[in-house]
Scaffold this motif. Structure first.
Motif, PDB file in Angstrom:
ATOM      1  N   VAL A  90       0.847  -1.205   0.000  1.00  0.00           N
ATOM      2  CA  VAL A  90       0.000   0.000   0.000  1.00  0.00           C
ATOM      3  C   VAL A  90       0.876   1.247   0.000  1.00  0.00           C
ATOM      4  N   THR A  91       0.689   2.081  -1.035  1.00  0.00           N
ATOM      5  CA  THR A  91       1.409   3.357  -1.089  1.00  0.00           C
ATOM      6  C   THR A  91       0.379   4.481  -0.949  1.00  0.00           C
ATOM      7  N   LEU A 139       7.335   5.933   0.042  1.00  0.00           N
ATOM      8  CA  LEU A 139       8.098   5.190  -0.960  1.00  0.00           C
ATOM      9  C   LEU A 139       7.279   5.187  -2.236  1.00  0.00           C
ATOM     10  N   ALA A 140       7.671   6.019  -3.194  1.00  0.00           N
ATOM     11  CA  ALA A 140       6.860   6.154  -4.404  1.00  0.00           C
ATOM     12  C   ALA A 140       7.062   4.964  -5.342  1.00  0.00           C
ATOM     13  N   GLN A 160       3.132   6.947  -7.972  1.00  0.00           N
ATOM     14  CA  GLN A 160       2.262   6.045  -7.214  1.00  0.00           C
ATOM     15  C   GLN A 160       1.072   5.597  -8.058  1.00  0.00           C
ATOM     16  N   ILE A 161       0.485   6.521  -8.806  1.00  0.00           N
ATOM     17  CA  ILE A 161      -0.636   6.158  -9.682  1.00  0.00           C
ATOM     18  C   ILE A 161      -0.142   5.192 -10.772  1.00  0.00           C
ATOM     19  N   ALA A 162       1.038   5.489 -11.327  1.00  0.00           N
ATOM     20  CA  ALA A 162       1.563   4.691 -12.437  1.00  0.00           C
ATOM     21  C   ALA A 162       1.843   3.247 -12.033  1.00  0.00           C
ATOM     22  N   PHE A 163       2.298   3.028 -10.812  1.00  0.00           N
ATOM     23  CA  PHE A 163       2.673   1.680 -10.386  1.00  0.00           C
ATOM     24  C   PHE A 163       1.487   0.834  -9.938  1.00  0.00           C
ATOM     25  N   ILE A 173      -3.182   8.464 -16.985  1.00  0.00           N
ATOM     26  CA  ILE A 173      -1.859   8.084 -16.469  1.00  0.00           C
ATOM     27  C   ILE A 173      -1.723   6.559 -16.442  1.00  0.00           C
ATOM     28  N   ASN A 174      -2.731   5.886 -15.863  1.00  0.00           N
ATOM     29  CA  ASN A 174      -2.660   4.423 -15.719  1.00  0.00           C
ATOM     30  C   ASN A 174      -4.023   3.839 -16.060  1.00  0.00           C
TER      31      ASN A 174
END
Length: 375
Positions: A45-46, A136-137, A189-192, A219-220
């Protein structure tokens, strides 16, 4: 960091491991994949300070009764469990607190491997592990550790990467400009993410929420957006969902690939997602070279990649891969290509400064052409 030679050998290893294996070997690999279901799933969880992670963790530990979860708190600052619990925890053995609902909370001080290693003998007591990673991004180091350390990969698997986003403040986080045109943490964070918990939806108008969701999709496009209030997430949608598995691309919304040409919307985001699909069989050697070059040159810009592939000379075996930066998992899908199924290769790239035309052309050049006999 790894040396260029080590990186090179890692890439060569994953790309050449399975491309041209015998049918019997493929069978044994599929069996291995099925045994993985015995591993304990880890949800990473980020999310930003204030997005609601504290509330989410407290909800899991204190209110819900359906899941037995081990919550791992990292050492990057923010303490997500309330002060009373923290005070208790300082005297608890291994920094473990057992909650009334059977969940436990554990603070990771120092080495994640050591903490997960000490929990391995008890892991069957839990339905899932939730690893909270404040600040942690880029989750790549965690993914890498769990997938490459035998002590970890024998006991655990990454289940999904979940980002908790604050509906009211996410837009301003996404707009934040970094001095050297690098990607800010919110974009990363959104991208991952496999799942995005869009929290505090009750604090914005429907128009604001819809605009934000459209922006997230730019973005994602393959993350599932789940709307929540006060971090009350439907846990069955974020835990033990195998969103990180190679097979997950097979469950994609087919529309993700279909309307790319119709959209023609100029995406102004630094980070975007690109979907490519085309019919045919790939030439293993050409695809191998394409991916090695791409990862050698662009690994740091490529946050997530996924694909479904058909190779010439591999019969009905359907191959799938998914990766974070240059950490790629690759292998046969559980189910082969159907007898009448079109052999449509699909690729998803999420990253910085992606060129759809360049990626599409490069991949199309990897198609096997019948004139290339026995190359």
């Amino acid at each position: 960091g790894k040396s260029a030679e080590q990186k090179e050998s890692t890439l060569t290893l994953w790309i050449t491991t399975l491309w041209l294996c015998e049918e019997s070997e493929i069978g044994s690999i599929i069996n291995m994949a099925e045994e993985n279901e015995d591993l304990t799933p880890i949800t990473v969880v980020t999310g930003f300070l204030g997005a609601g992670k504290t509330t989410l963790v407290n909800y899991i530990l204190k209110e819900q009764k359906d899941w037995k979860i081990c919550v791992l708190e990292n050492e990057f600052g923010e303490v997500a469990i309330d002060d009373g619990l923290v005070a208790e925890s300082l005297d608890a053995p291994e920094d473990l607190i057992t909650m009334d609902n059977g969940c436990i909370c554990c603070s990771v001080r120092g080495d994640l491997v050591r903490t997960l290693g000490s929990l391995a003998k008890r892991r069957k007591d839990f339905d899932a592990v939730l690893l909270e990673t404040t600040g942690l991004a880029d989750p790549a180091p965690i993914v890498y550790t769990i997938q490459t350390n035998p002590k970890m990969s024998d006991n655990y698997r990454i289940d999904s990467i979940v980002s908790l986003a604050d509906c009211k403040h996410l837009a301003s986080h996404l707009d934040e400009k970094k001095p050297d045109n690098s990607v800010n943490e919110a974009l990363q964070q959104i991208a991952f993410s496999d799942k995005i918990l869009l929290n505090k939806v009750d604090l914005v108008s429907t128009e604001e929420k819809d605009a934000l969701k459209a922006r997230i999709k730019n973005i994602n496009n393959f993350a599932t957006i789940i709307e929540t209030e006060r971090s009350r997430a439907p846990l069955e949608k974020i835990l033990n969902v195998s969103a990180f598995s190679m097979e997950s691309i097979l469950k994609f919304d087919p529309g993700f690939f279909d309307d790319e040409d119709d959209k023609k919307i100029h995406n102004l985001e630094l980070v975007s997602s690109v979907g490519v699909k085309f019919e045919g069989n790939l030439h293993a050697q050409y695809f191998n070279m394409f991916m090695m070059d791409l990862l050698r040159e662009r690994a740091s810009d490529l946050y997530r990649t996924k694909g479904v592939l058909s190779f010439h000379g591999q019969g009905a075996t359907k191959f799938v891969f998914q990766g974070v930066h240059d950490q790629i998992n690759f292998g046969p899908a559980k189910n082969p290509w159907g007898e009448d199924e079109k052999r449509i290769n699909k690729f998803v790239f999420i990253g910085k400064n992606l060129d759809r035309k360049e990626l599409t052309e490069g991949l199309m050049e990897c198609l096997y052409k019948e004139s290339e006999t026995a190359k």
